[in-house]
Design an enzyme around this catalytic site. Structure first.
Site, mmCIF file in Angstrom:
data_model
loop_
_atom_site.group_PDB
_atom_site.id
_atom_site.type_symbol
_atom_site.label_atom_id
_atom_site.label_comp_id
_atom_site.label_asym_id
_atom_site.label_seq_id
_atom_site.Cartn_x
_atom_site.Cartn_y
_atom_site.Cartn_z
ATOM 1 N N SER A 128 0.869 -1.249 -0.073
ATOM 2 C CA SER A 128 0.040 0.013 0.102
ATOM 3 C C SER A 128 0.928 1.333 0.101
ATOM 4 O O SER A 128 0.339 2.412 0.254
ATOM 5 C CB SER A 128 -0.899 0.082 1.332
ATOM 6 O OG SER A 128 -1.784 -1.050 1.125
ATOM 7 N N THR A 169 7.160 0.854 1.165
ATOM 8 C CA THR A 169 8.495 1.229 0.711
ATOM 9 C C THR A 169 8.609 2.751 0.114
ATOM 10 O O THR A 169 9.663 3.241 0.273
ATOM 11 C CB THR A 169 8.979 0.401 -0.312
ATOM 12 O OG1 THR A 169 8.904 -1.168 0.311
ATOM 13 C CG2 THR A 169 10.673 0.351 -0.730
ATOM 14 N N TRP A 170 7.627 3.074 -0.343
ATOM 15 C CA TRP A 170 7.529 4.282 -1.122
ATOM 16 C C TRP A 170 7.470 5.382 -0.011
ATOM 17 O O TRP A 170 8.265 6.315 -0.015
ATOM 18 C CB TRP A 170 6.338 4.720 -1.874
ATOM 19 C CG TRP A 170 6.199 5.855 -2.848
ATOM 20 C CD1 TRP A 170 7.351 6.702 -2.994
ATOM 21 C CD2 TRP A 170 5.419 6.086 -3.727
ATOM 22 N NE1 TRP A 170 6.821 7.541 -4.064
ATOM 23 C CE2 TRP A 170 5.707 7.412 -4.577
ATOM 24 C CE3 TRP A 170 4.018 5.678 -4.142
ATOM 25 C CZ2 TRP A 170 4.884 7.889 -5.582
ATOM 26 C CZ3 TRP A 170 3.279 6.202 -5.022
ATOM 27 C CH2 TRP A 170 3.731 7.252 -5.837
ATOM 28 N N HIS A 215 3.685 -3.234 9.694
ATOM 29 C CA HIS A 215 2.397 -3.458 9.063
ATOM 30 C C HIS A 215 1.324 -3.702 10.333
ATOM 31 O O HIS A 215 -0.149 -4.024 9.841
ATOM 32 C CB HIS A 215 2.327 -4.797 8.280
ATOM 33 C CG HIS A 215 3.053 -4.523 7.096
ATOM 34 N ND1 HIS A 215 3.082 -3.380 6.026
ATOM 35 C CD2 HIS A 215 4.115 -5.313 6.232
ATOM 36 C CE1 HIS A 215 3.808 -3.471 5.075
ATOM 37 N NE2 HIS A 215 4.433 -4.776 5.312
ATOM 38 N N PRO A 217 -8.179 -0.565 -2.111
ATOM 39 C CA PRO A 217 -8.066 -1.992 -1.341
ATOM 40 C C PRO A 217 -7.943 -2.966 -2.726
ATOM 41 O O PRO A 217 -7.112 -4.061 -2.902
ATOM 42 C CB PRO A 217 -9.231 -2.506 -0.835
ATOM 43 C CG PRO A 217 -9.536 -1.180 -0.202
ATOM 44 C CD PRO A 217 -9.441 -0.065 -1.153
ATOM 45 N N ASP A 223 -6.457 -2.428 -5.667
ATOM 46 C CA ASP A 223 -5.055 -2.224 -6.178
ATOM 47 C C ASP A 223 -4.250 -2.863 -5.321
ATOM 48 O O ASP A 223 -3.122 -3.508 -5.603
ATOM 49 C CB ASP A 223 -4.728 -0.831 -6.603
ATOM 50 C CG ASP A 223 -5.536 -0.087 -7.495
ATOM 51 O OD1 ASP A 223 -6.156 -0.883 -8.508
ATOM 52 O OD2 ASP A 223 -5.679 1.002 -7.609
ATOM 53 N N VAL A 230 -4.481 -6.727 -5.672
ATOM 54 C CA VAL A 230 -3.801 -7.187 -6.835
ATOM 55 C C VAL A 230 -2.299 -7.065 -6.955
ATOM 56 O O VAL A 230 -1.603 -8.213 -7.391
ATOM 57 C CB VAL A 230 -4.214 -6.229 -8.263
ATOM 58 C CG1 VAL A 230 -3.231 -6.459 -9.609
ATOM 59 C CG2 VAL A 230 -5.619 -6.447 -8.599
ATOM 60 N N SER A 231 -1.753 -6.117 -6.509
ATOM 61 C CA SER A 231 -0.122 -5.840 -6.223
ATOM 62 C C SER A 231 0.235 -7.011 -5.292
ATOM 63 O O SER A 231 1.318 -7.700 -5.233
ATOM 64 C CB SER A 231 0.175 -4.619 -5.516
ATOM 65 O OG SER A 231 1.450 -4.502 -5.651
#
Length: 306
Positions: A31, A34-35, A87, A108, A110, A113-114
């Site tokens: 979600s 890391t970004w 998390h 959610p 997206d 799928v990721s």
């Protein structure tokens, strides 16, 4: 509340020695964790060339793969402003007034799928070894994948397709604490953060805003964290936080200190929004919206689904 799974345990936060200025990044899987870690690293160091790989600068505290004492010692040695990954929802970790808590929310569908693709990229045997489980121990394929009986694939022995997985994920009825990456778990995490969003040390960020206005969101975070960035540094920092640059540096940025990924570049797969909606018919999407409405407040969903 305590949250635990085969590879995570929120009890590792018990007794954690906070410092003034600590930044805690609390997200669901895939979600924007890391970004956000990278954004915080760029704001703290103000240089795209980080002094160490990102997972070392920002360890995942509740991950059982790395011993708790080692993570605590690693964080204790850090002299820079610390930014720590978890998390765990906010109701499962200590809320210390000296720290700022950043929760990143992603649509959610997206996220699911990721997460499916991430599950395909994990070396499950390596994970079992690191968790001291005997070779051949079954490890769940992916938190987004449905139970075997939920698959509609013609061959019951074949892995479920991504579409079948997504449909089963939407319908999976499970207690949030038992499966935090399920739809109930995701919306539990976000609902808790949403209700706290007006607290002075809670920041809620939308993944889509990072996609649409990365510089604006980075500037907002810098202001919230009371970090002064010289104006001439902004273009360089924003470029380094972009998806293209992060993927190009996957070896140092991917959250893989224990070597459980088959391909670190694959971790940075797409970096956009809308992939979940693309897989569903209008009726299936309407069904998803009905399910979500049963699990989260309307104002959160209006913001989350925009």
């Amino acid at each position: 509340m305590r949250y635990s799974s085969p590879d995570e345990d929120s009890a590792r936060w018990d007794g954690f020695p906070f410092r003034e200025g600590d930044i805690i990044i609390s997200t669901r899987s895939k979600s924007g964790t890391t970004w956000m870690q990278m954004i915080c690293a760029l704001l703290v160091f103000q240089d795209p060339e980080l002094p160490a790989p990102l997972p070392e600068l920002s360890p995942w505290l509740d991950w059982l793969i790395v011993p708790r004492d080692r993570v605590y010692a690693q964080l204790n040695r850090q002299e820079h402003r610390r930014f720590i990954k978890t998390h765990t929802p906010l109701d499962g970790i200590p809320l210390d007034p000296r720290a700022t808590y950043i929760v990143v929310a992603r649509h959610p569908l997206d996220m699911a799928v990721s997460l499916f693709h991430q599950g395909e990229n994990l070396n499950r045997e390596r994970m079992a070894q690191l968790l001291s489980e005997p070779p051949g121990t079954p490890v769940e394929r992916s938190p987004a994948a449905p139970p075997a009986e939920a698959s509609t694939a013609p061959d019951p022995t074949a892995p479920p397709s991504i579409r079948d997985s997504l449909l089963a994920w939407i319908d999976r009825d499970v207690a949030p604490a038992d499966a935090l990456d399920s739809l109930p778990g995701v919306l539990w995490h976000l609902t808790d953060a949403w209700r706290r969003r007006h607290d002075p040390n809670i920041v809620v960020v939308h993944y889509a805003d990072l996609v649409d206005d990365l510089e604006g969101e980075m500037r907002r975070l810098a202001f919230t964290l009371a970090i002064d960035v010289p104006e001439e540094r902004w273009p360089l920092l924003v470029e380094a936080a972009g998806f293209t640059q992060m993927r190009a540096r996957a070896e140092r940025l991917a959250p893989d200190p224990a070597g459980i990924m088959k391909d670190r570049n694959a971790f940075f797969r797409r970096g956009g929004s809308g992939s979940g909606r693309e897989l569903l018919t209008d009726d299936e999407f309407a069904h998803y919206e009905k399910r979500a409405a049963e699990l989260a407040p309307d104002d959160l969903l209006t913001w989350l689904h925009r």
